[in-house]
Design a protein around this motif. Structure first.
Motif, PDB file in Angstrom:
ATOM      1  N   ASP A 200       1.032  -1.019  -0.093  1.00 56.05           N
ATOM      2  CA  ASP A 200       0.781  -0.156   0.180  1.00 56.05           C
ATOM      3  C   ASP A 200       0.947   1.209  -0.071  1.00 56.05           C
ATOM      4  OD1 ASP A 200      -1.466   2.484   0.802  1.00 56.05           O
ATOM      5  OD2 ASP A 200      -2.956   1.348   1.893  1.00 56.05           O
ATOM      6  N   THR A 201       0.980   2.124  -1.359  1.00 55.77           N
ATOM      7  CA  THR A 201       2.466   2.576  -1.319  1.00 55.77           C
ATOM      8  C   THR A 201       1.785   3.974  -0.926  1.00 55.77           C
ATOM      9  OG1 THR A 201       2.874   2.242  -3.156  1.00 55.77           O
ATOM     10  CG2 THR A 201       3.536   4.010  -3.295  1.00 55.77           C
ATOM     11  N   ALA A 202       0.677   4.090  -0.459  1.00 56.36           N
ATOM     12  CA  ALA A 202       0.480   5.712   0.348  1.00 56.36           C
ATOM     13  C   ALA A 202       0.613   5.458   1.450  1.00 56.36           C
ATOM     14  CB  ALA A 202      -0.500   6.125  -0.108  1.00 56.36           C
ATOM     15  N   ASN A 203       0.551   4.440   2.304  1.00 59.63           N
ATOM     16  CA  ASN A 203       0.868   4.302   3.455  1.00 59.63           C
ATOM     17  C   ASN A 203       2.008   4.101   3.868  1.00 59.63           C
ATOM     18  OD1 ASN A 203      -1.543   5.360   4.344  1.00 59.63           O
ATOM     19  ND2 ASN A 203      -3.005   4.477   3.464  1.00 59.63           N
ATOM     20  N   ASP A 204       2.369   2.856   3.371  1.00 61.92           N
ATOM     21  CA  ASP A 204       3.368   1.399   4.085  1.00 61.92           C
ATOM     22  C   ASP A 204       5.188   2.460   3.750  1.00 61.92           C
ATOM     23  OD1 ASP A 204       1.379   0.000   4.875  1.00 61.92           O
ATOM     24  OD2 ASP A 204       2.131  -1.055   2.478  1.00 61.92           O
ATOM     25  N   THR A 205       4.840   3.238   2.167  1.00 62.30           N
ATOM     26  CA  THR A 205       6.134   3.560   2.046  1.00 62.30           C
ATOM     27  C   THR A 205       7.084   4.545   2.881  1.00 62.30           C
ATOM     28  OG1 THR A 205       5.975   4.024  -0.227  1.00 62.30           O
ATOM     29  CG2 THR A 205       7.954   4.839   0.438  1.00 62.30           C
ATOM     30  N   GLY A 206       6.373   5.508   4.020  1.00 62.47           N
ATOM     31  CA  GLY A 206       6.788   6.588   4.909  1.00 62.47           C
ATOM     32  C   GLY A 206       7.728   5.870   5.985  1.00 62.47           C
ATOM     33  N   HIS A 207       6.500   5.060   6.782  1.00 65.05           N
ATOM     34  CA  HIS A 207       7.472   3.927   8.032  1.00 65.05           C
ATOM     35  C   HIS A 207       8.534   3.134   7.963  1.00 65.05           C
ATOM     36  CE1 HIS A 207       3.810   5.052   9.865  1.00 65.05           C
ATOM     37  NE2 HIS A 207       2.851   5.422   8.936  1.00 65.05           N
ATOM     38  N   VAL A 208       8.894   2.839   6.106  1.00 64.88           N
ATOM     39  CA  VAL A 208       9.884   2.013   5.991  1.00 64.88           C
ATOM     40  C   VAL A 208      11.474   3.294   6.200  1.00 64.88           C
ATOM     41  CG1 VAL A 208      11.299   0.754   4.924  1.00 64.88           C
ATOM     42  CG2 VAL A 208       8.788   0.829   4.989  1.00 64.88           C
ATOM     43  N   VAL A 209      10.791   4.173   5.448  1.00 58.10           N
ATOM     44  CA  VAL A 209      11.859   5.010   5.424  1.00 58.10           C
ATOM     45  C   VAL A 209      11.954   5.416   6.305  1.00 58.10           C
ATOM     46  CG1 VAL A 209      12.153   7.875   4.664  1.00 58.10           C
ATOM     47  CG2 VAL A 209      11.547   6.114   3.019  1.00 58.10           C
ATOM     48  N   LYS A 210      10.979   6.241   7.414  1.00 56.98           N
ATOM     49  CA  LYS A 210      11.397   6.237   8.684  1.00 56.98           C
ATOM     50  C   LYS A 210      13.075   6.162   9.652  1.00 56.98           C
ATOM     51  CE  LYS A 210       8.659   7.940  12.676  1.00 56.98           C
ATOM     52  NZ  LYS A 210       8.847   6.762  13.551  1.00 56.98           N
ATOM     53  N   TYR A 211      11.934   3.625   9.938  1.00 62.74           N
ATOM     54  CA  TYR A 211      13.137   3.334  10.125  1.00 62.74           C
ATOM     55  C   TYR A 211      14.532   3.540   9.573  1.00 62.74           C
ATOM     56  CZ  TYR A 211      14.584  -1.074  11.463  1.00 62.74           C
ATOM     57  OH  TYR A 211      15.602  -2.104  12.760  1.00 62.74           O
ATOM     58  N   ILE A 212      14.648   3.600   8.022  1.00 59.03           N
ATOM     59  CA  ILE A 212      16.000   3.527   7.903  1.00 59.03           C
ATOM     60  C   ILE A 212      16.975   4.965   8.146  1.00 59.03           C
ATOM     61  CG2 ILE A 212      17.203   4.413   6.170  1.00 59.03           C
ATOM     62  CD1 ILE A 212      15.955   2.717   4.387  1.00 59.03           C
ATOM     63  N   LEU A 213      15.576   5.893   8.012  1.00 60.65           N
ATOM     64  CA  LEU A 213      16.308   8.087   9.264  1.00 60.65           C
ATOM     65  C   LEU A 213      17.126   7.165  10.427  1.00 60.65           C
ATOM     66  CD1 LEU A 213      13.942   9.823   7.176  1.00 60.65           C
ATOM     67  CD2 LEU A 213      16.485   9.783   6.706  1.00 60.65           C
ATOM     68  N   GLU A 214      16.274   6.134  11.434  1.00 66.49           N
ATOM     69  CA  GLU A 214      16.387   5.664  12.706  1.00 66.49           C
ATOM     70  C   GLU A 214      17.127   4.663  12.687  1.00 66.49           C
ATOM     71  OE1 GLU A 214      12.779   5.289  14.131  1.00 66.49           O
ATOM     72  OE2 GLU A 214      12.104   7.636  13.853  1.00 66.49           O
ATOM     73  N   HIS A 215      17.213   4.507  11.839  1.00 71.77           N
ATOM     74  CA  HIS A 215      18.423   3.018  11.652  1.00 71.77           C
ATOM     75  C   HIS A 215      19.917   3.237  10.825  1.00 71.77           C
ATOM     76  CE1 HIS A 215      15.288   1.742  13.901  1.00 71.77           C
ATOM     77  NE2 HIS A 215      15.392   0.820  14.895  1.00 71.77           N
ATOM     78  N   PRO A 216      20.550   4.091  10.453  1.00 75.84           N
ATOM     79  CA  PRO A 216      21.198   4.915   9.807  1.00 75.84           C
ATOM     80  C   PRO A 216      22.945   3.610   9.067  1.00 75.84           C
ATOM     81  CG  PRO A 216      21.506   6.340  11.018  1.00 75.84           C
ATOM     82  CD  PRO A 216      20.484   5.506  12.118  1.00 75.84           C
ATOM     83  N   ASP A 217      22.928   2.966  10.183  1.00 75.42           N
ATOM     84  CA  ASP A 217      24.448   2.201  10.920  1.00 75.42           C
ATOM     85  C   ASP A 217      23.818   0.965   9.877  1.00 75.42           C
ATOM     86  OD1 ASP A 217      26.178   4.381  11.375  1.00 75.42           O
ATOM     87  OD2 ASP A 217      25.894   4.046  13.517  1.00 75.42           O
ATOM     88  N   GLU A 218      22.685   0.486  10.842  1.00 76.39           N
ATOM     89  CA  GLU A 218      22.106  -0.907   9.925  1.00 76.39           C
ATOM     90  C   GLU A 218      22.141  -1.093   8.908  1.00 76.39           C
ATOM     91  OE1 GLU A 218      18.233  -3.179  10.712  1.00 76.39           O
ATOM     92  OE2 GLU A 218      18.844  -1.572  12.173  1.00 76.39           O
ATOM     93  N   CYS A 219      20.789   0.718   7.999  1.00 82.37           N
ATOM     94  CA  CYS A 219      20.461  -0.057   6.303  1.00 82.37           C
ATOM     95  C   CYS A 219      22.088   0.688   5.551  1.00 82.37           C
ATOM     96  CB  CYS A 219      20.057   0.727   6.671  1.00 82.37           C
ATOM     97  SG  CYS A 219      18.554   0.117   7.999  1.00 82.37           S
ATOM     98  N   LEU A 220      22.752   1.189   6.153  1.00 81.85           N
ATOM     99  CA  LEU A 220      23.600   1.602   4.961  1.00 81.85           C
ATOM    100  C   LEU A 220      24.129   1.110   3.987  1.00 81.85           C
ATOM    101  CD1 LEU A 220      25.506   3.778   4.091  1.00 81.85           C
ATOM    102  CD2 LEU A 220      27.104   2.979   5.939  1.00 81.85           C
ATOM    103  N   GLY A 221      24.230   0.928   2.736  1.00 80.90           N
ATOM    104  CA  GLY A 221      24.113   0.205   2.068  1.00 80.90           C
ATOM    105  C   GLY A 221      23.680  -1.293   2.086  1.00 80.90           C
ATOM    106  N   LYS A 222      22.361  -1.230   2.653  1.00 79.10           N
ATOM    107  CA  LYS A 222      21.114  -2.562   2.351  1.00 79.10           C
ATOM    108  C   LYS A 222      20.229  -2.159   1.299  1.00 79.10           C
ATOM    109  CE  LYS A 222      24.095  -4.624   5.109  1.00 79.10           C
ATOM    110  NZ  LYS A 222      23.851  -3.905   6.748  1.00 79.10           N
ATOM    111  N   VAL A 223      19.682  -3.417   1.135  1.00 77.31           N
ATOM    112  CA  VAL A 223      18.317  -2.695   0.313  1.00 77.31           C
ATOM    113  C   VAL A 223      17.278  -3.620   1.136  1.00 77.31           C
ATOM    114  CG1 VAL A 223      17.098  -4.034  -1.813  1.00 77.31           C
ATOM    115  CG2 VAL A 223      19.630  -3.174  -2.007  1.00 77.31           C
ATOM    116  N   VAL A 224      16.495  -2.410   1.213  1.00 78.11           N
ATOM    117  CA  VAL A 224      14.979  -2.836   1.885  1.00 78.11           C
ATOM    118  C   VAL A 224      14.017  -2.864   1.100  1.00 78.11           C
ATOM    119  CG1 VAL A 224      13.951  -1.549   4.383  1.00 78.11           C
ATOM    120  CG2 VAL A 224      16.621  -1.653   3.750  1.00 78.11           C
TER     121      VAL A 224
END
Length: 310
Positions: A200-224
Protein backbone atom coordinates in the motif's frame (compact mmCIF):
# COMPACT_ATOMS: atom_id res chain seq x y z
CA UNK A 1 18.77 19.16 16.16
CA UNK A 2 16.20 18.30 13.50
CA UNK A 3 17.32 16.64 10.27
CA UNK A 4 16.42 18.44 7.08
CA UNK A 5 15.01 15.83 4.70
CA UNK A 6 14.39 16.73 1.07
CA UNK A 7 11.73 14.70 -0.73
CA UNK A 8 11.95 14.37 -4.49
CA UNK A 9 8.52 13.56 -5.90
CA UNK A 10 6.62 14.83 -2.86
CA UNK A 11 3.32 14.96 -4.77
CA UNK A 12 3.53 11.27 -5.79
CA UNK A 13 2.48 8.15 -3.90
CA UNK A 14 5.92 7.35 -2.49
CA UNK A 15 6.97 10.90 -1.72
CA UNK A 16 3.56 11.75 -0.34
CA UNK A 17 3.74 8.81 2.05
CA UNK A 18 7.11 9.98 3.33
CA UNK A 19 5.86 13.53 3.66
CA UNK A 20 2.87 12.37 5.73
CA UNK A 21 4.92 10.09 7.98
CA UNK A 22 7.81 12.44 8.71
CA UNK A 23 5.49 15.40 9.23
CA UNK A 24 3.79 13.48 12.05
CA UNK A 25 7.12 12.47 13.61
CA UNK A 26 9.52 14.42 15.80
CA UNK A 27 12.97 15.46 14.70
CA UNK A 28 12.48 16.29 11.03
CA UNK A 29 12.25 19.38 8.91
CA UNK A 30 10.94 18.75 5.43
CA UNK A 31 11.76 20.34 2.09
CA UNK A 32 9.48 19.16 -0.70
CA UNK A 33 10.88 19.32 -4.24
CA UNK A 34 8.51 19.73 -7.14
CA UNK A 35 8.89 20.66 -10.77
CA UNK A 36 5.88 22.92 -10.26
CA UNK A 37 5.20 23.99 -6.64
CA UNK A 38 2.22 25.98 -7.95
CA UNK A 39 0.40 22.88 -9.21
CA UNK A 40 -2.93 22.00 -7.64
CA UNK A 41 -1.51 18.87 -6.01
CA UNK A 42 1.42 20.77 -4.48
CA UNK A 43 -0.83 23.56 -3.22
CA UNK A 44 -3.17 21.03 -1.63
CA UNK A 45 -0.29 19.40 0.22
CA UNK A 46 1.17 22.76 1.21
CA UNK A 47 -2.15 23.66 2.83
CA UNK A 48 -2.34 20.29 4.61
CA UNK A 49 1.26 20.44 5.87
CA UNK A 50 1.89 24.15 6.51
CA UNK A 51 5.41 23.81 7.96
CA UNK A 52 6.83 22.12 4.88
CA UNK A 53 9.14 24.17 2.63
CA UNK A 54 8.34 23.84 -1.09
CA UNK A 55 11.14 24.34 -3.59
CA UNK A 56 11.15 24.20 -7.39
CA UNK A 57 13.49 21.66 -8.97
CA UNK A 58 13.59 19.85 -12.29
CA UNK A 59 15.23 16.42 -12.49
CA UNK A 60 16.60 17.33 -15.90
CA UNK A 61 18.28 20.47 -14.54
CA UNK A 62 21.23 19.78 -12.24
CA UNK A 63 21.60 23.43 -11.27
CA UNK A 64 18.02 23.65 -10.00
CA UNK A 65 18.54 20.43 -8.02
CA UNK A 66 21.82 21.66 -6.57
CA UNK A 67 20.17 24.86 -5.39
CA UNK A 68 17.20 22.95 -3.92
CA UNK A 69 19.46 20.62 -1.93
CA UNK A 70 21.61 23.22 -0.19
CA UNK A 71 21.74 22.56 3.61
CA UNK A 72 19.87 19.25 3.26
CA UNK A 73 20.99 16.32 5.45
CA UNK A 74 19.17 13.50 3.66
CA UNK A 75 17.43 13.36 0.31
CA UNK A 76 14.79 10.80 -0.61
CA UNK A 77 14.72 10.30 -4.36
CA UNK A 78 12.39 8.50 -6.72
CA UNK A 79 12.46 8.67 -10.51
CA UNK A 80 9.47 8.05 -12.75
CA UNK A 81 10.05 6.22 -16.02
CA UNK A 82 6.42 6.77 -17.01
CA UNK A 83 6.55 10.56 -16.83
CA UNK A 84 5.54 11.95 -20.22
CA UNK A 85 8.84 13.75 -20.82
CA UNK A 86 10.83 10.64 -19.99
CA UNK A 87 8.71 8.42 -22.21
CA UNK A 88 9.16 10.87 -25.07
CA UNK A 89 12.95 10.68 -24.70
CA UNK A 90 12.81 6.89 -24.60
CA UNK A 91 10.65 6.86 -27.72
CA UNK A 92 13.30 9.04 -29.40
CA UNK A 93 15.96 6.45 -28.58
CA UNK A 94 17.31 7.60 -25.20
CA UNK A 95 17.10 4.42 -23.12
CA UNK A 96 19.02 6.11 -20.30
CA UNK A 97 16.50 8.92 -19.78
CA UNK A 98 15.51 7.74 -16.30
CA UNK A 99 19.09 6.97 -15.29
CA UNK A 100 20.12 10.48 -16.31
CA UNK A 101 17.53 11.97 -13.95
CA UNK A 102 18.72 9.78 -11.09
CA UNK A 103 22.36 10.64 -11.82
CA UNK A 104 21.44 14.33 -11.81
CA UNK A 105 19.97 13.98 -8.31
CA UNK A 106 23.06 12.18 -7.03
CA UNK A 107 25.50 14.65 -8.59
CA UNK A 108 23.53 17.63 -7.30
CA UNK A 109 23.34 16.12 -3.81
CA UNK A 110 27.10 15.55 -3.72
CA UNK A 111 27.77 19.08 -4.97
CA UNK A 112 25.41 20.50 -2.33
CA UNK A 113 27.10 18.57 0.47
CA UNK A 114 24.18 16.26 1.27
CA UNK A 115 25.21 13.52 3.69
CA UNK A 116 22.89 10.69 2.62
CA UNK A 117 20.53 9.62 -0.15
CA UNK A 118 17.67 7.13 0.11
CA UNK A 119 16.80 5.95 -3.39
CA UNK A 120 13.74 4.01 -4.49
CA UNK A 121 15.39 1.41 -6.68
CA UNK A 122 14.52 -1.99 -8.19
CA UNK A 123 16.26 -5.13 -9.34
CA UNK A 124 17.70 -5.50 -12.81
CA UNK A 125 15.56 -8.12 -14.54
CA UNK A 126 18.32 -8.45 -17.12
CA UNK A 127 20.53 -9.79 -14.33
CA UNK A 128 17.82 -11.84 -12.62
CA UNK A 129 16.80 -13.52 -15.87
CA UNK A 130 20.33 -14.21 -17.07
CA UNK A 131 19.83 -11.85 -19.99
CA UNK A 132 16.47 -13.21 -21.16
CA UNK A 133 14.60 -9.97 -20.33
CA UNK A 134 17.01 -7.07 -20.96
CA UNK A 135 14.52 -4.41 -22.06
CA UNK A 136 12.40 -3.68 -18.99
CA UNK A 137 13.77 -0.17 -18.89
CA UNK A 138 12.06 1.11 -15.75
CA UNK A 139 13.84 -1.66 -13.83
CA UNK A 140 17.20 -1.29 -15.57
CA UNK A 141 17.30 2.49 -15.20
CA UNK A 142 16.59 2.43 -11.48
CA UNK A 143 19.12 -0.31 -10.85
CA UNK A 144 21.73 1.63 -12.80
CA UNK A 145 21.11 4.64 -10.53
CA UNK A 146 21.59 2.36 -7.51
CA UNK A 147 24.92 1.18 -8.87
CA UNK A 148 25.95 4.78 -9.52
CA UNK A 149 25.18 5.74 -5.92
CA UNK A 150 27.25 2.81 -4.66
CA UNK A 151 30.14 3.96 -6.86
CA UNK A 152 30.04 7.30 -5.02
CA UNK A 153 30.17 5.79 -1.54
CA UNK A 154 33.18 7.93 -0.66
CA UNK A 155 31.13 11.07 -1.31
CA UNK A 156 27.58 10.22 -0.15
CA UNK A 157 25.96 7.50 1.96
CA UNK A 158 23.52 5.36 -0.04
CA UNK A 159 20.35 3.63 1.16
CA UNK A 160 17.90 1.72 -1.02
CA UNK A 161 14.27 0.68 -0.86
CA UNK A 162 12.62 -1.77 -3.25
CA UNK A 163 8.86 -1.38 -3.39
CA UNK A 164 6.59 -4.28 -4.20
CA UNK A 165 3.85 -3.93 -6.79
CA UNK A 166 1.48 -1.12 -5.88
CA UNK A 167 -1.86 -2.31 -4.52
CA UNK A 168 -3.16 0.91 -6.04
CA UNK A 169 -2.60 -0.66 -9.48
CA UNK A 170 -5.47 -3.04 -8.83
CA UNK A 171 -7.82 -0.08 -8.80
CA UNK A 172 -6.57 0.89 -12.26
CA UNK A 173 -6.79 -2.67 -13.54
CA UNK A 174 -10.42 -3.16 -12.50
CA UNK A 175 -13.72 -3.15 -14.33
CA UNK A 176 -17.34 -4.15 -13.90
CA UNK A 177 -17.91 -7.48 -15.61
CA UNK A 178 -20.00 -7.10 -18.78
CA UNK A 179 -21.46 -10.56 -18.11
CA UNK A 180 -23.55 -9.66 -15.07
CA UNK A 181 -22.85 -5.92 -14.66
CA UNK A 182 -22.04 -6.36 -10.97
CA UNK A 183 -18.98 -8.58 -10.47
CA UNK A 184 -15.74 -6.62 -10.19
CA UNK A 185 -13.00 -8.07 -12.38
CA UNK A 186 -9.32 -7.44 -11.77
CA UNK A 187 -7.55 -7.82 -15.10
CA UNK A 188 -3.77 -8.25 -15.01
CA UNK A 189 -1.40 -10.11 -17.39
CA UNK A 190 -0.15 -12.51 -14.70
CA UNK A 191 -0.67 -16.21 -14.12
CA UNK A 192 -3.25 -16.67 -11.33
CA UNK A 193 -0.76 -18.54 -9.13
CA UNK A 194 2.15 -16.08 -9.47
CA UNK A 195 2.89 -14.59 -6.08
CA UNK A 196 4.07 -10.98 -6.15
CA UNK A 197 5.03 -8.62 -3.33
CA UNK A 198 2.34 -6.02 -2.71
CA UNK A 199 2.49 -2.66 -0.97
CA UNK A 200 0.00 0.00 0.00
CA UNK A 201 2.34 2.64 -1.36
CA UNK A 202 0.59 5.68 0.04
CA UNK A 203 0.68 4.36 3.61
CA UNK A 204 3.56 1.87 3.94
CA UNK A 205 6.46 3.65 2.23
CA UNK A 206 6.96 6.46 4.71
CA UNK A 207 7.29 4.15 7.70
CA UNK A 208 10.09 2.17 6.08
CA UNK A 209 11.96 5.35 5.17
CA UNK A 210 11.52 6.56 8.73
CA UNK A 211 13.04 3.30 9.97
CA UNK A 212 16.07 3.85 7.72
CA UNK A 213 16.47 7.38 9.02
CA UNK A 214 16.39 6.07 12.59
CA UNK A 215 18.81 3.17 11.90
CA UNK A 216 21.41 4.66 9.53
CA UNK A 217 24.30 2.37 10.46
CA UNK A 218 22.23 -0.81 10.20
CA UNK A 219 20.74 0.13 6.82
CA UNK A 220 23.77 1.70 5.12
CA UNK A 221 24.31 0.25 1.67
CA UNK A 222 21.56 -2.33 2.22
CA UNK A 223 18.41 -3.01 0.21
CA UNK A 224 15.20 -2.73 2.22
CA UNK A 225 12.08 -4.35 0.79
CA UNK A 226 8.83 -2.41 1.15
CA UNK A 227 6.11 -5.04 1.02
CA UNK A 228 3.56 -6.48 3.42
CA UNK A 229 3.63 -9.93 1.83
CA UNK A 230 3.44 -11.98 -1.35
CA UNK A 231 0.01 -12.63 -2.84
CA UNK A 232 -1.61 -14.27 -5.84
CA UNK A 233 -3.84 -12.05 -7.95
CA UNK A 234 -6.96 -13.99 -6.93
CA UNK A 235 -6.15 -13.21 -3.29
CA UNK A 236 -6.57 -9.50 -4.05
CA UNK A 237 -9.99 -10.27 -5.53
CA UNK A 238 -10.92 -12.37 -2.49
CA UNK A 239 -9.77 -9.57 -0.19
CA UNK A 240 -11.96 -7.12 -2.11
CA UNK A 241 -15.03 -9.30 -1.55
CA UNK A 242 -14.20 -9.75 2.14
CA UNK A 243 -13.78 -6.00 2.61
CA UNK A 244 -16.74 -4.78 0.54
CA UNK A 245 -19.17 -7.68 0.25
CA UNK A 246 -19.17 -7.24 -3.53
CA UNK A 247 -18.49 -10.20 -5.85
CA UNK A 248 -15.06 -10.11 -7.47
CA UNK A 249 -12.74 -12.32 -9.48
CA UNK A 250 -9.37 -12.23 -11.12
CA UNK A 251 -9.22 -12.50 -14.92
CA UNK A 252 -5.88 -13.08 -16.59
CA UNK A 253 -5.43 -11.06 -19.78
CA UNK A 254 -2.77 -11.50 -22.51
CA UNK A 255 0.67 -10.03 -21.84
CA UNK A 256 0.28 -7.81 -24.91
CA UNK A 257 -2.79 -6.20 -23.35
CA UNK A 258 -0.45 -4.38 -20.94
CA UNK A 259 0.17 -1.92 -23.77
CA UNK A 260 3.83 -1.02 -23.82
CA UNK A 261 6.32 -3.68 -24.89
CA UNK A 262 8.38 -3.20 -21.75
CA UNK A 263 5.31 -3.83 -19.58
CA UNK A 264 4.41 -7.02 -21.41
CA UNK A 265 8.01 -8.16 -20.89
CA UNK A 266 7.79 -7.27 -17.20
CA UNK A 267 4.72 -9.43 -16.60
CA UNK A 268 6.29 -12.33 -18.50
CA UNK A 269 9.42 -11.98 -16.35
CA UNK A 270 7.37 -11.82 -13.14
CA UNK A 271 5.64 -15.07 -14.07
CA UNK A 272 8.94 -16.76 -14.84
CA UNK A 273 11.36 -15.29 -12.29
CA UNK A 274 9.27 -13.47 -9.71
CA UNK A 275 9.27 -9.76 -8.98
CA UNK A 276 12.50 -9.88 -6.98
CA UNK A 277 13.82 -13.14 -8.40
CA UNK A 278 13.58 -14.91 -5.06
CA UNK A 279 16.46 -12.90 -3.62
CA UNK A 280 17.02 -13.48 0.09
CA UNK A 281 19.41 -10.66 0.96
CA UNK A 282 16.87 -7.99 1.88
CA UNK A 283 17.55 -6.35 5.24
CA UNK A 284 15.43 -8.02 7.94
CA UNK A 285 13.68 -5.28 9.86
CA UNK A 286 9.93 -5.96 10.00
CA UNK A 287 9.97 -7.41 13.51
CA UNK A 288 11.82 -4.35 14.78
CA UNK A 289 9.67 -1.72 13.11
CA UNK A 290 6.84 -0.21 15.12
CA UNK A 291 4.42 -0.47 12.21
CA UNK A 292 2.27 -3.17 10.64
CA UNK A 293 1.96 -3.22 6.86
CA UNK A 294 -1.47 -2.71 5.36
CA UNK A 295 -3.09 -5.99 4.29
CA UNK A 296 -5.11 -6.37 1.06
CA UNK A 297 -8.37 -6.50 3.08
CA UNK A 298 -7.42 -3.32 4.96
CA UNK A 299 -6.45 -1.68 1.68
CA UNK A 300 -9.89 -2.28 0.19
CA UNK A 301 -11.66 -1.24 3.40
CA UNK A 302 -9.80 2.06 3.31
CA UNK A 303 -10.29 2.52 -0.43
CA UNK A 304 -14.05 3.20 -0.64
CA UNK A 305 -14.02 1.68 -4.13
CA UNK A 306 -16.69 3.18 -6.40
CA UNK A 307 -15.49 1.87 -9.73
CA UNK A 308 -12.33 1.81 -11.81
CA UNK A 309 -10.11 4.87 -11.63
CA UNK A 310 -10.29 7.21 -14.60
Amino acid sequence: MSKLVAIVGATGLQGGSILKTLYAADGYKIRALSRNPESDSAKKLAAKYPDVEWVQADLNDVSSLRKALISVDVVFAVTDFYQKDTLAKVAAGDKDAEFTQGKNIVDAAIDAGVNSIIYSSLDSMKQLSGGKYPDILHLEGKHKVEEYILSKADKIKGYFIYLGVYMENYVRFSRISPEDNQTVEFTVPLNPTTKIPLVDTANDTGHVVKYILEHPDECLGKVVEVSGGYYEAQEMANAFTEATGKPARYTQIPYEAAGMYELSQMFKAFDEFGSFGGRSDFLEYNKEMDYTFVTPVEFWKNRNWNGPSK
